[in-house]
Design a protein around this motif. Structure first.
Motif, PDB file in Angstrom:
ATOM      1  N   LEU A 112       0.782  -1.078  -0.189  1.00 44.41           N
ATOM      2  CA  LEU A 112      -0.027   0.023  -0.019  1.00 44.41           C
ATOM      3  C   LEU A 112       0.821   1.191   0.016  1.00 44.41           C
ATOM      4  O   LEU A 112       0.413   2.403   0.113  1.00 44.41           O
ATOM      5  CB  LEU A 112      -0.969  -0.055   1.250  1.00 44.41           C
ATOM      6  CG  LEU A 112      -2.049  -1.184   1.073  1.00 44.41           C
ATOM      7  CD1 LEU A 112      -3.008  -1.090   2.496  1.00 44.41           C
ATOM      8  CD2 LEU A 112      -2.898  -0.792   0.007  1.00 44.41           C
ATOM      9  N   TYR A 123     -11.533  -5.715   8.074  1.00 50.52           N
ATOM     10  CA  TYR A 123     -11.373  -6.406   6.956  1.00 50.52           C
ATOM     11  C   TYR A 123     -11.969  -5.732   5.737  1.00 50.52           C
ATOM     12  O   TYR A 123     -10.983  -5.669   4.587  1.00 50.52           O
ATOM     13  CB  TYR A 123     -11.471  -7.932   6.884  1.00 50.52           C
ATOM     14  CG  TYR A 123     -10.778  -8.769   7.789  1.00 50.52           C
ATOM     15  CD1 TYR A 123      -9.462  -8.313   8.326  1.00 50.52           C
ATOM     16  CD2 TYR A 123     -11.386  -9.750   8.488  1.00 50.52           C
ATOM     17  CE1 TYR A 123      -8.599  -8.841   8.923  1.00 50.52           C
ATOM     18  CE2 TYR A 123     -10.445 -10.477   9.457  1.00 50.52           C
ATOM     19  CZ  TYR A 123      -9.254 -10.063   9.742  1.00 50.52           C
ATOM     20  OH  TYR A 123      -8.479 -10.672  10.560  1.00 50.52           O
ATOM     21  N   ALA A 158      -9.925  -3.828   2.483  1.00 55.09           N
ATOM     22  CA  ALA A 158      -9.829  -4.104   1.237  1.00 55.09           C
ATOM     23  C   ALA A 158     -10.267  -3.126   0.475  1.00 55.09           C
ATOM     24  O   ALA A 158      -9.954  -3.100  -0.889  1.00 55.09           O
ATOM     25  CB  ALA A 158     -11.268  -5.375   1.091  1.00 55.09           C
ATOM     26  N   VAL A 159     -11.120  -2.246   0.815  1.00 52.77           N
ATOM     27  CA  VAL A 159     -11.503  -0.981   0.014  1.00 52.77           C
ATOM     28  C   VAL A 159     -10.000   0.021  -0.223  1.00 52.77           C
ATOM     29  O   VAL A 159     -10.042   0.631  -1.116  1.00 52.77           O
ATOM     30  CB  VAL A 159     -12.617  -0.080   0.978  1.00 52.77           C
ATOM     31  CG1 VAL A 159     -12.862   1.085   0.088  1.00 52.77           C
ATOM     32  CG2 VAL A 159     -13.672  -1.032   0.757  1.00 52.77           C
ATOM     33  N   ALA A 160      -9.278  -0.005   0.808  1.00 51.42           N
ATOM     34  CA  ALA A 160      -7.908   0.755   0.711  1.00 51.42           C
ATOM     35  C   ALA A 160      -8.089   2.096   0.495  1.00 51.42           C
ATOM     36  O   ALA A 160      -7.240   2.584  -0.366  1.00 51.42           O
ATOM     37  CB  ALA A 160      -7.065   0.075  -0.479  1.00 51.42           C
ATOM     38  N   SER A 175      -7.085   3.773   5.701  1.00 56.56           N
ATOM     39  CA  SER A 175      -7.745   2.655   6.211  1.00 56.56           C
ATOM     40  C   SER A 175      -6.960   1.603   6.668  1.00 56.56           C
ATOM     41  O   SER A 175      -7.305   0.575   7.553  1.00 56.56           O
ATOM     42  CB  SER A 175      -8.441   2.068   4.924  1.00 56.56           C
ATOM     43  OG  SER A 175      -7.614   1.495   4.030  1.00 56.56           O
ATOM     44  N   ALA A 177      -3.502  -1.908  -4.121  1.00 57.75           N
ATOM     45  CA  ALA A 177      -4.243  -2.612  -3.485  1.00 57.75           C
ATOM     46  C   ALA A 177      -4.941  -3.878  -3.563  1.00 57.75           C
ATOM     47  O   ALA A 177      -5.333  -4.535  -2.767  1.00 57.75           O
ATOM     48  CB  ALA A 177      -5.706  -1.427  -3.273  1.00 57.75           C
ATOM     49  N   HIS A 178      -4.701  -4.186  -4.866  1.00 56.80           N
ATOM     50  CA  HIS A 178      -5.138  -5.478  -5.268  1.00 56.80           C
ATOM     51  C   HIS A 178      -4.508  -6.748  -4.598  1.00 56.80           C
ATOM     52  O   HIS A 178      -4.935  -7.748  -4.809  1.00 56.80           O
ATOM     53  CB  HIS A 178      -5.231  -5.502  -6.924  1.00 56.80           C
ATOM     54  CG  HIS A 178      -3.764  -5.301  -7.335  1.00 56.80           C
ATOM     55  ND1 HIS A 178      -3.096  -4.144  -7.274  1.00 56.80           N
ATOM     56  CD2 HIS A 178      -2.885  -6.420  -7.945  1.00 56.80           C
ATOM     57  CE1 HIS A 178      -1.767  -4.255  -7.843  1.00 56.80           C
ATOM     58  NE2 HIS A 178      -1.589  -5.696  -8.171  1.00 56.80           N
ATOM     59  N   TYR A 228      -4.043  -7.607  -1.684  1.00 59.42           N
ATOM     60  CA  TYR A 228      -4.431  -8.293  -0.767  1.00 59.42           C
ATOM     61  C   TYR A 228      -6.159  -8.321  -0.804  1.00 59.42           C
ATOM     62  O   TYR A 228      -6.531  -9.002   0.443  1.00 59.42           O
ATOM     63  CB  TYR A 228      -3.849  -8.260   0.654  1.00 59.42           C
ATOM     64  CG  TYR A 228      -2.421  -8.505   0.793  1.00 59.42           C
ATOM     65  CD1 TYR A 228      -2.246  -9.643   1.505  1.00 59.42           C
ATOM     66  CD2 TYR A 228      -1.432  -7.485   0.638  1.00 59.42           C
ATOM     67  CE1 TYR A 228      -1.128 -10.243   1.870  1.00 59.42           C
ATOM     68  CE2 TYR A 228      -0.084  -8.234   0.767  1.00 59.42           C
ATOM     69  CZ  TYR A 228      -0.020  -9.582   1.349  1.00 59.42           C
ATOM     70  OH  TYR A 228       1.164 -10.152   1.685  1.00 59.42           O
ATOM     71  N   ARG A 229      -6.795  -7.446  -1.694  1.00 58.46           N
ATOM     72  CA  ARG A 229      -8.106  -7.337  -1.329  1.00 58.46           C
ATOM     73  C   ARG A 229      -8.880  -8.501  -1.413  1.00 58.46           C
ATOM     74  O   ARG A 229      -9.807  -8.654  -0.435  1.00 58.46           O
ATOM     75  CB  ARG A 229      -8.367  -6.670  -2.924  1.00 58.46           C
ATOM     76  CG  ARG A 229     -10.186  -6.211  -2.762  1.00 58.46           C
ATOM     77  CD  ARG A 229     -10.355  -5.181  -3.954  1.00 58.46           C
ATOM     78  NE  ARG A 229      -9.941  -3.944  -3.563  1.00 58.46           N
ATOM     79  CZ  ARG A 229      -9.329  -3.099  -4.587  1.00 58.46           C
ATOM     80  NH1 ARG A 229      -8.877  -3.935  -5.514  1.00 58.46           N
ATOM     81  NH2 ARG A 229      -8.768  -1.996  -4.199  1.00 58.46           N
ATOM     82  N   PHE A 260      -8.832 -10.108   2.152  1.00 60.21           N
ATOM     83  CA  PHE A 260      -9.528  -9.499   3.299  1.00 60.21           C
ATOM     84  C   PHE A 260     -11.087  -9.861   3.075  1.00 60.21           C
ATOM     85  O   PHE A 260     -11.673 -10.186   4.062  1.00 60.21           O
ATOM     86  CB  PHE A 260      -9.269  -8.012   3.121  1.00 60.21           C
ATOM     87  CG  PHE A 260      -7.939  -7.476   3.583  1.00 60.21           C
ATOM     88  CD1 PHE A 260      -7.201  -7.980   4.577  1.00 60.21           C
ATOM     89  CD2 PHE A 260      -7.252  -6.606   2.760  1.00 60.21           C
ATOM     90  CE1 PHE A 260      -5.963  -7.703   5.034  1.00 60.21           C
ATOM     91  CE2 PHE A 260      -5.924  -6.157   3.087  1.00 60.21           C
ATOM     92  CZ  PHE A 260      -5.346  -6.687   4.273  1.00 60.21           C
ATOM     93  N   VAL A 261     -11.513  -9.935   1.604  1.00 62.39           N
ATOM     94  CA  VAL A 261     -12.966 -10.301   1.743  1.00 62.39           C
ATOM     95  C   VAL A 261     -13.277 -11.492   2.181  1.00 62.39           C
ATOM     96  O   VAL A 261     -14.033 -11.826   2.793  1.00 62.39           O
ATOM     97  CB  VAL A 261     -13.251 -10.012   0.260  1.00 62.39           C
ATOM     98  CG1 VAL A 261     -14.807 -10.712  -0.099  1.00 62.39           C
ATOM     99  CG2 VAL A 261     -13.180  -8.662  -0.496  1.00 62.39           C
TER     100      VAL A 261
END
Length: 561
Positions: free
Chosen positions: A369, A422, A426-428, A432, A508-509, A511-512, A515-516
């Motif tokens: 990030l 989480y 994920a939204v980052a 955040s 951000a992609h 770990y997105r 986290f979901v």
């Protein structure tokens, strides 16, 4: 003379608890992997999956905590502490030799062995401390668990900030601290950590509550002090030295409690060497009456169900043969035979497994990030993990005494809040990761602190050391599932190979999806905790009634005399 002796033993009991706090304050080294993981990745040219598997092996060391659990009923706590500290010296000492380049990098499997030893070392320390203190303070299991588990969480921030202050975040010197400091503290603790007689009167319980409040206050001051230092700009060398000195003084300050208790005992011994006849007439019946009432309540609270007196041998045999119900002492096999144990086990996995994945990957999450220095996120997770532990332990105990609220309800609340954390990560959005680190740390702390006394209340204290270590198998299992498999594979799928065989991912992609999926696991855990709270409502109602009965009988006796 018994009155004075009780205060003498009280001083020893509190000295043991204070040294237990110090042990916990240095036994959270398992959560510090992110502070030196990038050095290992670079030095050994590892992919993210390979690095995550090292963190999994570290957590697998906790699976061998079963040995500590078995030993807790057979070996004195000081020996268990000594075993843990020596194992940590070897495990982290070898890692220090590699990262400091004192020796050539070891092979991958050799590093796995030493990481496993380092991970296992803490299980011996935690088992010795938790089992001894919960037995010594069985009327205050929530606060005891909250304080001890709180300092485990805080230990990550203590190590991280001390290393930052004294050694400029040097990963080699950080590992040297992890190897040496626990050994020194445990060598001191082995002289004082002993099982003692638990509180048997209302006055002693009130005294315990007062001292726990003091220790809680000191712990909160330490946490806030660490938090302020993390956000303090332009830390000079002088400021760092001052910070380190004050921190050590704050950590040492709870020793005032056993000192005060000892002085109080000494004064009583001097003033009451020969109590007059009238005093004996007042005290003797009061003590006898309280003892009888306390024994009755202790039987209710320790087993959480009323045990009917055995009238003859036939009834006694029938009692031995029947399967224990929730609230009575269970062997590990009897506990594992119940549905409630597995509900607790799986819900625990959903909370600590996902939380541990974040802690193990925080270094790479921060770099992905765009953060160069991730130590502040490690510290945030640690400090708020402390607040989660210490607040939930005391709050859950308060609501049991106030309304018989089942402890698992607090686990359910933490699970749903963790899922929100989480989603935020994920939204980052900007900032955040700060909010997510706080939320995840807080909820992870609640999960640990509440589950410890819950297990003792549902399955008893007799085999608690082994049951506790079965439950914490969730740490290596959760680390393997959520960190080793989920985070490792999904990160590598997004990463770009680098020279030397490693890889990296920025954005951000990275770990997105991780986290979901972990948010969904927390929602499953929430449902399981709600189910367990409903199934155990009667147990906590009985605890509530037993404590009210004890207070009522004590008030009646006091008024009568």
């Amino acid at each position: 003379m018994g009155f004075e002796v009780s205060y003498t033993s009280s001083a020893g009991k509190w000295l043991g608890f204070v040294t237990a706090v110090w042990v916990q304050a240095i036994s959270g080294n398992n959560y510090t992997f992110s502070n030196y993981s990038d050095a290992l990745k670079t030095l050994m040219n590892l992919t993210q999956l390979e690095l995550n598997n090292l963190s999994v092996v570290k957590d697998i060391g906790k699976a061998f905590g079963l040995l500590a659990g078995l030993a807790s009923d057979r070996i004195p706590a000081p020996i268990i502490l000594l075993i843990g500290s020596l194992e940590g010296l070897v495990g982290y000492g070898a890692q220090w030799l590699v990262v400091s380049r004192k020796i050539q990098p070891l092979s991958y499997w050799q590093m796995c062995v030493f990481l496993c030893m380092g991970g296992n070392s803490t299980t011996w320390m935690n088992t010795a401390v938790l089992v001894t203190c919960i037995r010594n303070f069985r009327r205050n299991r929530g606060p005891v668990s909250g304080i001890l588990k709180g300092y485990v969480g805080l230990s990550t921030a203590i190590f991280t900030d001390l290393c930052s202050a004294l050694f400029a975040d040097d990963p080699a010197k950080f590992l040297f601290m992890l190897a040496i400091v626990p050994l020194v503290v445990c060598l001191g603790a082995i002289f004082f950590l002993r099982e003692t007689t638990p509180a048997s009167t209302v006055e002693e319980e009130k005294e315990e509550a007062k001292y726990f409040t003091i220790i809680n206050t000191v712990a909160i001051v330490v946490a806030l002090y660490l938090q302020v230092y993390d956000f303090f700009p332009n830390k000079s060398e002088t400021l760092s030295l001052i910070f380190s000195g004050i921190l050590i003084i704050l950590l040492a300050s709870p020793v005032a409690i056993p000192v005060y208790s000892f002085i109080k005992s000494w004064n009583l011994n001097r003033k009451r060497t020969e109590p007059d006849v009238e005093e004996q007439q007042v005290v003797e019946p009061l003590l006898n009456g309280e003892t009888n009432g306390t024994e009755e309540v202790a039987a209710v609270e320790d087993t959480v169900v009323a045990v009917v007196a055995v009238e003859d041998t036939v009834v006694a045999v029938e009692e031995v043969k029947r399967r224990p119900v929730l609230g009575e002492d269970h062997t590990i096999f009897e506990a594992m035979w119940t549905v409630d144990f597995w509900i607790l086990f799986v819900s625990f996995l959903c909370g600590v497994g996902t939380g541990l994945a974040v802690m193990n990957n925080m270094g790479q999450i921060g770099l992905a990030l765009g953060y160069v220095d991730v130590s502040i996120f490690v510290s945030l997770t640690s400090i708020w993990g402390f607040f989660g532990r210490i607040i939930s332990g005391s709050v859950s105990e308060y609501f049991i005494k106030r309304a018989g609220t089942p402890r698992p309800i607090w686990n359910a609340a933490s699970q749903i809040l963790m899922a929100v954390g989480y989603i935020l990560m994920a939204v980052a959005l900007p900032g955040s990761l700060y909010i997510g680190s706080i939320v995840v740390g807080l909820c992870y702390g609640v999960r640990l602190a509440v589950t410890v006394p819950t297990a003792s209340e549902l399955f008893g204290l007799k085999y608690y050391g082994l049951i506790y270590n079965i439950l914490i198998l969730n740490l290596p299992l959760g680390s393997f599932l959520f960190s080793g498999l989920l985070a490792g594979y999904l990160y590598d799928a997004q990463a770009t190979p680098t020279a030397g065989g490693g890889n990296t991912c920025v954005g951000a992609h990275c770990y997105r999806l991780v986290f979901v999926i972990m948010a969904m696991a927390c929602i499953v855990g929430f449902g399981l905790d709600i189910l367990l709270a409903a199934k155990t409502k009667n147990i906590y109602t009985k605890i509530y009634r037993s404590r009210r009965s004890k207070k009522s009988s004590s008030s009646t006796e006091s008024n009568g005399h």
